[in-house]
Design a protein around this motif. Structure first.
Motif, PDB file in Angstrom:
ATOM      1  N   PRO A  91      -2.003  11.436 -11.481  1.00 58.71           N
ATOM      2  CA  PRO A  91      -2.112  10.284 -12.379  1.00 58.71           C
ATOM      3  C   PRO A  91      -0.619   9.775 -12.425  1.00 58.71           C
ATOM      4  O   PRO A  91      -0.480   8.638 -12.984  1.00 58.71           O
ATOM      5  N   ASP A  92       0.351  10.566 -12.287  1.00 57.60           N
ATOM      6  CA  ASP A  92       2.037  10.098 -12.230  1.00 57.60           C
ATOM      7  C   ASP A  92       1.971   9.016 -11.334  1.00 57.60           C
ATOM      8  O   ASP A  92       2.778   7.940 -11.586  1.00 57.60           O
ATOM      9  N   VAL A  93       1.414   9.112 -10.081  1.00 58.31           N
ATOM     10  CA  VAL A  93       1.598   7.944  -9.046  1.00 58.31           C
ATOM     11  C   VAL A  93       0.935   6.823  -9.702  1.00 58.31           C
ATOM     12  O   VAL A  93       1.506   5.539  -9.427  1.00 58.31           O
ATOM     13  N   VAL A  94      -0.316   7.142 -10.061  1.00 60.09           N
ATOM     14  CA  VAL A  94      -0.971   5.655 -10.613  1.00 60.09           C
ATOM     15  C   VAL A  94      -0.224   4.981 -11.708  1.00 60.09           C
ATOM     16  O   VAL A  94      -0.132   3.826 -11.846  1.00 60.09           O
ATOM     17  N   VAL A  95       0.260   5.737 -12.696  1.00 60.59           N
ATOM     18  CA  VAL A  95       0.993   5.251 -13.776  1.00 60.59           C
ATOM     19  C   VAL A  95       2.148   4.647 -13.278  1.00 60.59           C
ATOM     20  O   VAL A  95       2.510   3.325 -13.741  1.00 60.59           O
TER      21      VAL A  95
ATOM     22  N   GLN B  94       0.775  -1.088  -0.021  1.00 58.53           N
ATOM     23  CA  GLN B  94      -0.047  -0.168   0.107  1.00 58.53           C
ATOM     24  C   GLN B  94       0.701   1.282   0.008  1.00 58.53           C
ATOM     25  O   GLN B  94       1.998   1.324   0.727  1.00 58.53           O
ATOM     26  N   ILE B  95       0.660   2.061  -0.885  1.00 56.72           N
ATOM     27  CA  ILE B  95       1.415   3.504  -1.052  1.00 56.72           C
ATOM     28  C   ILE B  95       0.433   4.435  -0.682  1.00 56.72           C
ATOM     29  O   ILE B  95      -0.908   4.285  -1.148  1.00 56.72           O
ATOM     30  N   VAL B  96       0.626   5.626  -0.261  1.00 53.65           N
ATOM     31  CA  VAL B  96       0.041   6.905  -0.077  1.00 53.65           C
ATOM     32  C   VAL B  96       0.442   7.776  -0.979  1.00 53.65           C
ATOM     33  O   VAL B  96       1.616   8.243  -0.815  1.00 53.65           O
ATOM     34  N   ALA B  97      -0.567   8.468  -1.912  1.00 50.68           N
ATOM     35  CA  ALA B  97      -0.219   9.492  -2.570  1.00 50.68           C
ATOM     36  C   ALA B  97      -0.647  10.997  -1.636  1.00 50.68           C
ATOM     37  O   ALA B  97      -1.739  11.273  -1.459  1.00 50.68           O
ATOM     38  N   GLU B  98       0.467  11.468  -1.155  1.00 52.93           N
ATOM     39  CA  GLU B  98       0.315  12.371   0.179  1.00 52.93           C
ATOM     40  C   GLU B  98      -0.694  13.518  -0.334  1.00 52.93           C
ATOM     41  O   GLU B  98      -1.322  13.916   0.390  1.00 52.93           O
ATOM     42  N   ASP B  99      -0.592  14.240  -1.494  1.00 56.39           N
ATOM     43  CA  ASP B  99      -1.461  15.235  -1.697  1.00 56.39           C
ATOM     44  C   ASP B  99      -2.823  15.049  -2.501  1.00 56.39           C
ATOM     45  O   ASP B  99      -3.535  15.772  -2.768  1.00 56.39           O
ATOM     46  N   ALA B 100      -3.098  13.604  -2.684  1.00 54.81           N
ATOM     47  CA  ALA B 100      -4.175  13.161  -3.418  1.00 54.81           C
ATOM     48  C   ALA B 100      -5.256  12.990  -2.485  1.00 54.81           C
ATOM     49  O   ALA B 100      -5.435  12.644  -1.353  1.00 54.81           O
ATOM     50  N   GLY B 101      -6.407  13.538  -3.019  1.00 52.32           N
ATOM     51  CA  GLY B 101      -7.759  13.320  -2.420  1.00 52.32           C
ATOM     52  C   GLY B 101      -8.332  11.788  -3.022  1.00 52.32           C
ATOM     53  O   GLY B 101      -7.569  11.092  -3.164  1.00 52.32           O
ATOM     54  N   HIS B 102      -9.547  11.721  -2.776  1.00 52.02           N
ATOM     55  CA  HIS B 102     -10.237  10.558  -3.260  1.00 52.02           C
ATOM     56  C   HIS B 102     -10.192   9.949  -4.733  1.00 52.02           C
ATOM     57  O   HIS B 102      -9.835   8.855  -4.842  1.00 52.02           O
ATOM     58  N   TYR B 103     -10.051  10.932  -5.552  1.00 53.65           N
ATOM     59  CA  TYR B 103      -9.721  10.701  -6.704  1.00 53.65           C
ATOM     60  C   TYR B 103      -8.191  10.943  -7.323  1.00 53.65           C
ATOM     61  O   TYR B 103      -7.656  11.591  -7.895  1.00 53.65           O
ATOM     62  N   VAL B 104      -7.411   9.887  -6.716  1.00 54.10           N
ATOM     63  CA  VAL B 104      -5.889   9.783  -6.763  1.00 54.10           C
ATOM     64  C   VAL B 104      -5.501  10.046  -8.499  1.00 54.10           C
ATOM     65  O   VAL B 104      -4.668  10.657  -8.730  1.00 54.10           O
ATOM     66  N   GLN B 105      -6.236   8.987  -9.220  1.00 56.63           N
ATOM     67  CA  GLN B 105      -6.137   9.236 -10.529  1.00 56.63           C
ATOM     68  C   GLN B 105      -6.265  10.260 -11.339  1.00 56.63           C
ATOM     69  O   GLN B 105      -5.546  10.524 -12.428  1.00 56.63           O
ATOM     70  N   LEU B 106      -7.041  11.580 -10.692  1.00 58.11           N
ATOM     71  CA  LEU B 106      -6.853  12.442 -11.265  1.00 58.11           C
ATOM     72  C   LEU B 106      -5.954  13.576 -10.708  1.00 58.11           C
ATOM     73  O   LEU B 106      -5.623  14.473 -11.319  1.00 58.11           O
ATOM     74  N   ASP B 107      -5.867  13.653  -9.416  1.00 59.34           N
ATOM     75  CA  ASP B 107      -4.914  14.358  -8.350  1.00 59.34           C
ATOM     76  C   ASP B 107      -3.347  14.106  -8.732  1.00 59.34           C
ATOM     77  O   ASP B 107      -2.579  14.995  -9.074  1.00 59.34           O
TER      78      ASP B 107
END
Length: 92
Positions: A78-82, A63-76
């Protein structure tokens, strides 16, 4: 659609074996409008528990945490998701 989604989810396997799994979690708390701090705390606890359960579906999960992202990580972020998808595919 929630009842149909919950019913479909109940039919899913309870464990994915050694299938690699990455759970990308949001780092920013963003609850419904008008939520009290107590509501947000309860929501965070429940959401964290669910994400932990999801990560527990595989013997090879993280599990990783995208620190600045809200519920829609893929929008906030996308680089983390990719990046995580590429890691799962062995491209990084």
């Amino acid at each position: 659609m929630l009842p149909a989604n919950l019913a479909a989810m109940a039919q899913l396997p309870c464990h994915l074996g050694d299938l690699p799994l990455t759970v990308v979690s949001r780092g920013r708390v963003d609850g419904p409008p008008g939520a009290t701090p107590a509501d947000l705390n309860a929501l965070e606890q429940a959401w964290g528990d669910l994400e932990g359960d999801l990560a527990g579906l595989s013997g090879v999960s993280r599990q990783i945490v995208a620190e600045d992202a809200g519920h829609y990580v893929q929008l906030d972020h996308p680089d983390v998701v990719v990046e995580q998808v590429r890691m799962l595919l062995g491209l990084l």
